[in-house]
Design a protein around this motif. Structure first.
Motif, PDB file in Angstrom:
ATOM      1  N   GLU A   1       0.983  -1.360  -0.120  1.00  0.00           N
ATOM      2  CA  GLU A   1       0.035  -0.073  -0.153  1.00  0.00           C
ATOM      3  C   GLU A   1       0.751   1.188  -0.078  1.00  0.00           C
ATOM      4  O   GLU A   1       0.502   2.355  -0.584  1.00  0.00           O
ATOM      5  CB  GLU A   1      -0.740  -0.149   1.226  1.00  0.00           C
ATOM      6  CG  GLU A   1      -1.855  -0.889   1.223  1.00  0.00           C
ATOM      7  CD  GLU A   1      -2.875  -0.821   0.030  1.00  0.00           C
ATOM      8  OE1 GLU A   1      -3.327   0.089  -0.562  1.00  0.00           O
ATOM      9  OE2 GLU A   1      -3.456  -1.937  -0.744  1.00  0.00           O
TER      10      GLU A   1
ATOM     11  N   CYS B   1       1.912   3.166  -3.177  1.00  0.00           N
ATOM     12  CA  CYS B   1       1.251   4.219  -3.786  1.00  0.00           C
ATOM     13  C   CYS B   1       1.614   5.400  -3.678  1.00  0.00           C
ATOM     14  O   CYS B   1       1.558   6.055  -2.564  1.00  0.00           O
ATOM     15  CB  CYS B   1      -0.344   3.784  -3.209  1.00  0.00           C
ATOM     16  SG  CYS B   1      -1.485   5.444  -4.126  1.00  0.00           S
ATOM     17  N   ASP B   2       1.561   6.319  -4.788  1.00  0.00           N
ATOM     18  CA  ASP B   2       2.091   7.624  -4.453  1.00  0.00           C
ATOM     19  C   ASP B   2       1.001   8.646  -4.245  1.00  0.00           C
ATOM     20  O   ASP B   2       1.263   9.882  -4.056  1.00  0.00           O
ATOM     21  CB  ASP B   2       3.002   8.251  -5.616  1.00  0.00           C
ATOM     22  CG  ASP B   2       2.437   8.118  -7.044  1.00  0.00           C
ATOM     23  OD1 ASP B   2       1.169   8.391  -7.030  1.00  0.00           O
ATOM     24  OD2 ASP B   2       3.072   7.887  -8.008  1.00  0.00           O
TER      25      ASP B   2
ATOM     26  N   CYS C   1      -4.563   5.956 -11.470  1.00  0.00           N
ATOM     27  CA  CYS C   1      -5.204   4.611 -11.698  1.00  0.00           C
ATOM     28  C   CYS C   1      -6.684   4.625 -11.523  1.00  0.00           C
ATOM     29  O   CYS C   1      -7.410   3.615 -11.939  1.00  0.00           O
ATOM     30  CB  CYS C   1      -4.616   3.621 -10.862  1.00  0.00           C
ATOM     31  SG  CYS C   1      -4.715   3.761  -9.167  1.00  0.00           S
TER      32      CYS C   1
ATOM     33  N   ARG D   1      -7.892  10.427  -3.603  1.00  0.00           N
ATOM     34  CA  ARG D   1      -7.655   8.864  -2.872  1.00  0.00           C
ATOM     35  C   ARG D   1      -9.201   8.400  -3.261  1.00  0.00           C
ATOM     36  O   ARG D   1     -10.381   9.246  -3.298  1.00  0.00           O
ATOM     37  CB  ARG D   1      -7.484   8.949  -1.556  1.00  0.00           C
ATOM     38  CG  ARG D   1      -6.244   9.413  -1.010  1.00  0.00           C
ATOM     39  CD  ARG D   1      -5.173   8.261  -1.134  1.00  0.00           C
ATOM     40  NE  ARG D   1      -4.039   8.583  -0.744  1.00  0.00           N
ATOM     41  CZ  ARG D   1      -3.067   7.885  -0.867  1.00  0.00           C
ATOM     42  NH1 ARG D   1      -2.903   6.821  -1.422  1.00  0.00           N
ATOM     43  NH2 ARG D   1      -1.869   8.265  -0.631  1.00  0.00           N
TER      44      ARG D   1
ATOM     45  N   TYR E   1     -12.004   2.888  -0.079  1.00  0.00           N
ATOM     46  CA  TYR E   1     -11.037   1.983  -0.495  1.00  0.00           C
ATOM     47  C   TYR E   1     -11.446   0.609   0.216  1.00  0.00           C
ATOM     48  O   TYR E   1     -11.133  -0.394  -0.763  1.00  0.00           O
ATOM     49  CB  TYR E   1      -9.892   2.556   0.150  1.00  0.00           C
ATOM     50  CG  TYR E   1      -8.557   1.652  -0.381  1.00  0.00           C
ATOM     51  CD1 TYR E   1      -8.232   1.971  -1.849  1.00  0.00           C
ATOM     52  CD2 TYR E   1      -7.917   0.867   0.355  1.00  0.00           C
ATOM     53  CE1 TYR E   1      -7.199   1.063  -2.302  1.00  0.00           C
ATOM     54  CE2 TYR E   1      -6.711   0.151  -0.349  1.00  0.00           C
ATOM     55  CZ  TYR E   1      -6.566   0.467  -1.659  1.00  0.00           C
ATOM     56  OH  TYR E   1      -5.346  -0.258  -2.201  1.00  0.00           O
TER      57      TYR E   1
ATOM     58  N   CYS F   1       4.261   5.535 -11.716  1.00  0.00           N
ATOM     59  CA  CYS F   1       3.609   4.920 -10.879  1.00  0.00           C
ATOM     60  C   CYS F   1       4.577   3.902 -10.103  1.00  0.00           C
ATOM     61  O   CYS F   1       5.293   3.117 -10.712  1.00  0.00           O
ATOM     62  CB  CYS F   1       2.610   3.937 -11.561  1.00  0.00           C
ATOM     63  SG  CYS F   1       1.736   2.722 -10.318  1.00  0.00           S
TER      64      CYS F   1
ATOM     65  N   TYR G   1       4.262   1.284  -8.322  1.00  0.00           N
ATOM     66  CA  TYR G   1       4.143  -0.232  -8.735  1.00  0.00           C
ATOM     67  C   TYR G   1       4.793  -0.627  -9.950  1.00  0.00           C
ATOM     68  O   TYR G   1       5.328  -1.611 -10.330  1.00  0.00           O
ATOM     69  CB  TYR G   1       2.561  -0.778  -8.796  1.00  0.00           C
ATOM     70  CG  TYR G   1       1.908  -0.439  -7.412  1.00  0.00           C
ATOM     71  CD1 TYR G   1       2.073  -1.286  -6.356  1.00  0.00           C
ATOM     72  CD2 TYR G   1       0.897   0.779  -7.141  1.00  0.00           C
ATOM     73  CE1 TYR G   1       1.302  -0.939  -5.184  1.00  0.00           C
ATOM     74  CE2 TYR G   1       0.506   0.781  -6.176  1.00  0.00           C
ATOM     75  CZ  TYR G   1       0.547   0.086  -5.092  1.00  0.00           C
ATOM     76  OH  TYR G   1      -0.082   0.387  -3.802  1.00  0.00           O
TER      77      TYR G   1
ATOM     78  N   HIS H   1       8.362  10.532  -4.701  1.00  0.00           N
ATOM     79  CA  HIS H   1       7.572   9.708  -4.046  1.00  0.00           C
ATOM     80  C   HIS H   1       7.564   9.791  -2.641  1.00  0.00           C
ATOM     81  O   HIS H   1       8.459   9.990  -1.982  1.00  0.00           O
ATOM     82  CB  HIS H   1       8.241   8.249  -4.406  1.00  0.00           C
ATOM     83  CG  HIS H   1       7.412   7.065  -4.122  1.00  0.00           C
ATOM     84  ND1 HIS H   1       6.806   6.689  -3.013  1.00  0.00           N
ATOM     85  CD2 HIS H   1       6.113   6.536  -5.081  1.00  0.00           C
ATOM     86  CE1 HIS H   1       5.999   5.819  -3.093  1.00  0.00           C
ATOM     87  NE2 HIS H   1       5.436   5.833  -4.173  1.00  0.00           N
TER      88      HIS H   1
END
Length: 149
Positions: free
Chosen positions: A20, A23-24, A29, A58, A62, A90, A92, A105
């Motif tokens: 988790e 995630c920046d 996404c 956000r 979630y 990203c 990821y 980041h």
């Protein structure tokens, strides 16, 4: 979380908290993407999922997103490698490609607003899909990605 885990571990080795933390917070996404069935182009809109909070950048729910938005895709290590539509910035995607996280980041900078300061955040840039009829989607196209052969 383990110290500088993003530099030492594969995506598969991460704990859920470490995952988790990659995630920046850019929110890219969460944008609506459409695939053209004829040519497999992926069209990105400045329209975000109805759960996307444009101010906080956000998901507003979630924990329950998959129940509330059935087509929400859970990002996994395999998908981080396969989803070529994820932004180049990203975390990821970068780790899946063996690249370092950008200096801005949050894990590197300590600044939770790093993506926003770097200009890659959807903060205040997207509109909720709840406010845009499908027939108007064409007006919100911000990128077209050619199909990958």
């Amino acid at each position: 979380m383990r110290e500088r885990f993003w530099e030492r571990l594969s995506l598969e080795e991460l704990t859920s908290d470490e995952w988790e933390a990659l995630c920046d917070g850019c929110g890219q996404c969460c944008l609506v993407r459409l695939e053209d069935e004829e040519n497999q182009e992926i069209v990105t809109l400045s329209v975000a999922c109805r759960l996307f909070d444009t101010r906080a950048c956000r998901c507003s729910d979630y924990e329950h997103r998959f129940d509330r938005v059935p087509d929400c895709l859970q990002l996994t290590p395999a998908r981080a490698r396969a989803f070529h539509w994820l932004p180049e910035t990203c975390g990821y995607r970068r780790l899946a490609q063996g690249k370092p996280l950008p200096e801005w980041h949050p894990l590197r900078s300590g600044d939770p607003a790093g993506a926003r300061r770097a200009g890659v955040s959807m903060h205040g840039m997207a509109v909720s899909e709840a406010r845009v009829p499908d027939r108007d989607y064409e007006d919100y196209i911000i990128a077209v990605m050619p199909c990958r052969s």
